[in-house]
Design a protein around this motif. Structure first.
Motif, PDB file in Angstrom:
ATOM      1  N   GLY A 225      34.647  -4.846 -15.799  1.00  0.00           N
ATOM      2  CA  GLY A 225      33.419  -4.063 -15.999  1.00  0.00           C
ATOM      3  C   GLY A 225      32.219  -4.624 -15.255  1.00  0.00           C
ATOM      4  N   VAL A 226      32.476  -5.479 -14.269  1.00  0.00           N
ATOM      5  CA  VAL A 226      31.386  -5.994 -13.424  1.00  0.00           C
ATOM      6  C   VAL A 226      31.149  -4.954 -12.333  1.00  0.00           C
ATOM      7  N   ALA A 227      30.275  -4.000 -12.634  1.00  0.00           N
ATOM      8  CA  ALA A 227      30.043  -2.901 -11.697  1.00  0.00           C
ATOM      9  C   ALA A 227      28.560  -2.605 -11.608  1.00  0.00           C
ATOM     10  N   PRO A 228      28.117  -2.047 -10.486  1.00  0.00           N
ATOM     11  CA  PRO A 228      26.699  -1.700 -10.348  1.00  0.00           C
ATOM     12  C   PRO A 228      26.278  -0.691 -11.419  1.00  0.00           C
ATOM     13  N   GLY A 229      25.016  -0.695 -11.791  1.00  0.00           N
ATOM     14  CA  GLY A 229      24.506   0.212 -12.812  1.00  0.00           C
ATOM     15  C   GLY A 229      24.745   1.677 -12.489  1.00  0.00           C
ATOM     16  N   ARG A 230      24.704   2.017 -11.212  1.00  0.00           N
ATOM     17  CA  ARG A 230      24.827   3.418 -10.797  1.00  0.00           C
ATOM     18  C   ARG A 230      26.243   3.979 -10.930  1.00  0.00           C
ATOM     19  N   THR A 231      27.244   3.073 -11.051  1.00  0.00           N
ATOM     20  CA  THR A 231      28.633   3.537 -11.049  1.00  0.00           C
ATOM     21  C   THR A 231      28.909   4.537 -12.170  1.00  0.00           C
ATOM     22  N   ALA A 232      28.400   4.253 -13.380  1.00  0.00           N
ATOM     23  CA  ALA A 232      28.658   5.128 -14.531  1.00  0.00           C
ATOM     24  C   ALA A 232      28.187   6.552 -14.247  1.00  0.00           C
ATOM     25  N   GLU A 233      27.032   6.674 -13.594  1.00  0.00           N
ATOM     26  CA  GLU A 233      26.480   7.983 -13.216  1.00  0.00           C
ATOM     27  C   GLU A 233      27.402   8.710 -12.246  1.00  0.00           C
ATOM     28  N   ILE A 234      27.915   7.970 -11.274  1.00  0.00           N
ATOM     29  CA  ILE A 234      28.783   8.578 -10.252  1.00  0.00           C
ATOM     30  C   ILE A 234      30.111   8.997 -10.897  1.00  0.00           C
ATOM     31  N   VAL A 235      30.628   8.155 -11.800  1.00  0.00           N
ATOM     32  CA  VAL A 235      31.880   8.491 -12.497  1.00  0.00           C
ATOM     33  C   VAL A 235      31.696   9.776 -13.310  1.00  0.00           C
ATOM     34  N   ALA A 236      30.570   9.862 -14.018  1.00  0.00           N
ATOM     35  CA  ALA A 236      30.308  11.054 -14.843  1.00  0.00           C
ATOM     36  C   ALA A 236      30.213  12.308 -13.964  1.00  0.00           C
ATOM     37  N   TRP A 237      29.616  12.167 -12.803  1.00  0.00           N
ATOM     38  CA  TRP A 237      29.485  13.288 -11.865  1.00  0.00           C
ATOM     39  C   TRP A 237      30.851  13.662 -11.284  1.00  0.00           C
ATOM     40  N   ALA A 238      31.680  12.644 -11.034  1.00  0.00           N
ATOM     41  CA  ALA A 238      32.967  12.872 -10.353  1.00  0.00           C
ATOM     42  C   ALA A 238      34.056  13.373 -11.301  1.00  0.00           C
ATOM     43  N   ASP A 239      33.940  13.069 -12.581  1.00  0.00           N
ATOM     44  CA  ASP A 239      34.989  13.420 -13.543  1.00  0.00           C
ATOM     45  C   ASP A 239      35.450  14.880 -13.455  1.00  0.00           C
ATOM     46  N   PRO A 240      34.515  15.850 -13.450  1.00  0.00           N
ATOM     47  CA  PRO A 240      34.942  17.259 -13.445  1.00  0.00           C
ATOM     48  C   PRO A 240      35.735  17.679 -12.201  1.00  0.00           C
ATOM     49  N   PHE A 241      35.529  17.048 -11.056  1.00  0.00           N
ATOM     50  CA  PHE A 241      36.275  17.472  -9.866  1.00  0.00           C
ATOM     51  C   PHE A 241      37.470  16.559  -9.560  1.00  0.00           C
ATOM     52  N   THR A 242      37.754  15.620 -10.478  1.00  0.00           N
ATOM     53  CA  THR A 242      38.849  14.675 -10.238  1.00  0.00           C
ATOM     54  C   THR A 242      40.029  14.970 -11.168  1.00  0.00           C
ATOM     55  N   ARG A 243      41.220  15.150 -10.602  1.00  0.00           N
ATOM     56  CA  ARG A 243      42.448  15.305 -11.405  1.00  0.00           C
ATOM     57  C   ARG A 243      43.261  14.035 -11.258  1.00  0.00           C
ATOM     58  N   TRP A 244      43.729  13.516 -12.374  1.00  0.00           N
ATOM     59  CA  TRP A 244      44.410  12.214 -12.350  1.00  0.00           C
ATOM     60  C   TRP A 244      45.912  12.392 -12.512  1.00  0.00           C
ATOM     61  N   GLU A 245      46.666  12.101 -11.457  1.00  0.00           N
ATOM     62  CA  GLU A 245      48.134  12.188 -11.537  1.00  0.00           C
ATOM     63  C   GLU A 245      48.753  10.853 -11.173  1.00  0.00           C
ATOM     64  N   SER A 246      47.948   9.797 -11.253  1.00  0.00           N
ATOM     65  CA  SER A 246      48.390   8.460 -10.872  1.00  0.00           C
ATOM     66  C   SER A 246      48.751   7.653 -12.113  1.00  0.00           C
ATOM     67  N   ALA A 247      49.668   6.694 -11.944  1.00  0.00           N
ATOM     68  CA  ALA A 247      50.018   5.788 -13.042  1.00  0.00           C
ATOM     69  C   ALA A 247      48.957   4.691 -13.206  1.00  0.00           C
ATOM     70  N   LEU A 248      48.068   4.567 -12.235  1.00  0.00           N
ATOM     71  CA  LEU A 248      47.010   3.546 -12.297  1.00  0.00           C
ATOM     72  C   LEU A 248      46.013   3.908 -13.403  1.00  0.00           C
ATOM     73  N   ALA A 249      45.426   2.869 -14.012  1.00  0.00           N
ATOM     74  CA  ALA A 249      44.489   3.079 -15.125  1.00  0.00           C
ATOM     75  C   ALA A 249      43.256   3.841 -14.633  1.00  0.00           C
ATOM     76  N   VAL A 252      39.549   2.099 -14.959  1.00  0.00           N
ATOM     77  CA  VAL A 252      39.328   0.999 -14.014  1.00  0.00           C
ATOM     78  C   VAL A 252      39.200   1.542 -12.588  1.00  0.00           C
ATOM     79  N   TRP A 253      40.146   2.410 -12.228  1.00  0.00           N
ATOM     80  CA  TRP A 253      40.166   2.896 -10.841  1.00  0.00           C
ATOM     81  C   TRP A 253      39.027   3.851 -10.535  1.00  0.00           C
ATOM     82  N   MET A 254      38.509   4.549 -11.554  1.00  0.00           N
ATOM     83  CA  MET A 254      37.324   5.383 -11.298  1.00  0.00           C
ATOM     84  C   MET A 254      36.150   4.488 -10.905  1.00  0.00           C
ATOM     85  N   ARG A 255      36.083   3.298 -11.532  1.00  0.00           N
ATOM     86  CA  ARG A 255      34.997   2.369 -11.164  1.00  0.00           C
ATOM     87  C   ARG A 255      35.152   1.865  -9.730  1.00  0.00           C
TER      88      ARG A 255
END
Ligand code: CO
Ligand code: CO
Length: 306
Positions: A225-249, A252-255
């Protein structure tokens, strides 16, 4: 020819039938403590928008905001780092402007040229194209670790040198081989820039997360969880257009995939038949390039992570 309505990297102004001006400006607060490195990184980042459009930089102007109390020596190192990068790019520093400011900032406005028929845009990617990335991901994660004392400028040297590396080799290779679309990976993270390219191009993308080159320890920091402050905002923005079909967590990988990059590499969409030639052309110029996914027909801008 191009203004700020599209998410392109620079404005384009036609000068004649065989010449167009590329205009761009970029500035930010220090990402590293060393003033010389800060200057080099800032200049490489500003020049990158010219390279992302397939152009050649000609002149640069400095934008400097520094507290006078910091002294001329430190500011001099920032400007020296910037000017060296501009010279390495074959361009010339021709001026600038300085103000007294509590929080240091440095940037450059760069002028370049491109043939009007050869402008590489953010849109133009086609279903079937291969996506190529020319620098590893993770500058935000490692820079955050640096700020928290988990890294030193010595241990983070590979990342600092990558941020200070011009995208010139990638640009020249892209122009030589001929590509459908290109942009540089910066503040919206890899996923954000992939999405923007796909949306502007009217296609979807299948991203192979395991093929994305990462800086050493970037994944560890994402896990911790050592990530820049802005990452959470970008993840929230990206969630709706991202489909997850990977076995990777996913968390973690969104960060990782949404890690805002400073002076990241070029993201290029190229016809599959030319992809290997593009990688070879980047490598022949001393750069590196990885195939990280492909464009497919589907909902414009949707990214499926595999
Ligand atoms: Co850009
Ligand atoms: Co920019």
């Amino acid at each position: 020819m191009l203004g700020f309505e599209t998410s392109d990297d620079a404005a384009v102004w036609r000068l004649s039938d065989d010449s167009a001006a590329l205009l761009t400006v970029d500035f930010f607060t220090p990402i590293v403590d060393d003033p010389y490195d800060f200057g080099r990184i800032t200049a490489a980042n500003a020049l990158s928008d010219i390279y992302a459009m397939g152009g050649r930089p000609l002149t640069a102007m400095n934008l400097l905001a520094f507290p006078c109390s910091m002294g001329a020596e430190i500011v001099g190192e920032v400007v020296r780092g910037g000017a060296e990068k501009v010279a390495e790019a074959g361009a010339v520093t021709v001026g600038g402007h300085t103000i007294d400011d509590k929080e240091p900032k440095f940037g450059l406005s760069v002028f370049g040229v491109v043939h009007p028929d050869k402008v590489v845009r953010n849109r133009g990617a086609q279903a079937g194209d291969v996506l190529v990335l020319t620098k590893p991901i993770g500058t935000g994660l490692v820079a955050t670790a640096l700020k928290r004392g988990l890294e030193t400028e010595e241990s983070a040297r590979e990342v600092i040198e990558s941020m200070a590396t011009l995208n010139r080799a990638a640009c020249e290779a892209m122009v030589e081989i001929g590509v459908h679309a290109g942009t540089d990976v910066t503040g919206f993270g890899l996923l954000g820039h992939v999405h923007e390219m796909a949306e502007a191009s009217g296609c979807a993308v299948e991203l192979d997360a395991g093929a994305v080159p990462l800086f050493e320890r970037a994944l560890d920091y994402a896990e911790q969880g050592v990530a820049p402050g802005r990452t959470a905002e970008i993840v929230a923005w990206a969630d709706p257009f991202t489909r997850w079909e990977s076995a990777l967590a996913r968390d973690v990988w969104m960060r990782v995939l949404c890690d805002p990059q400073t002076s990241g590499g070029l993201l290029i969409a190229v016809a599959e038949a030319r992809a290997d030639a593009l990688v070879a052309a980047v490598e022949a110029r001393g750069g590196s390039a990885a195939l990280i996914g492909r464009c497919v027909s589907g909902t414009a801008g949707e990214v499926t992570v595999r």
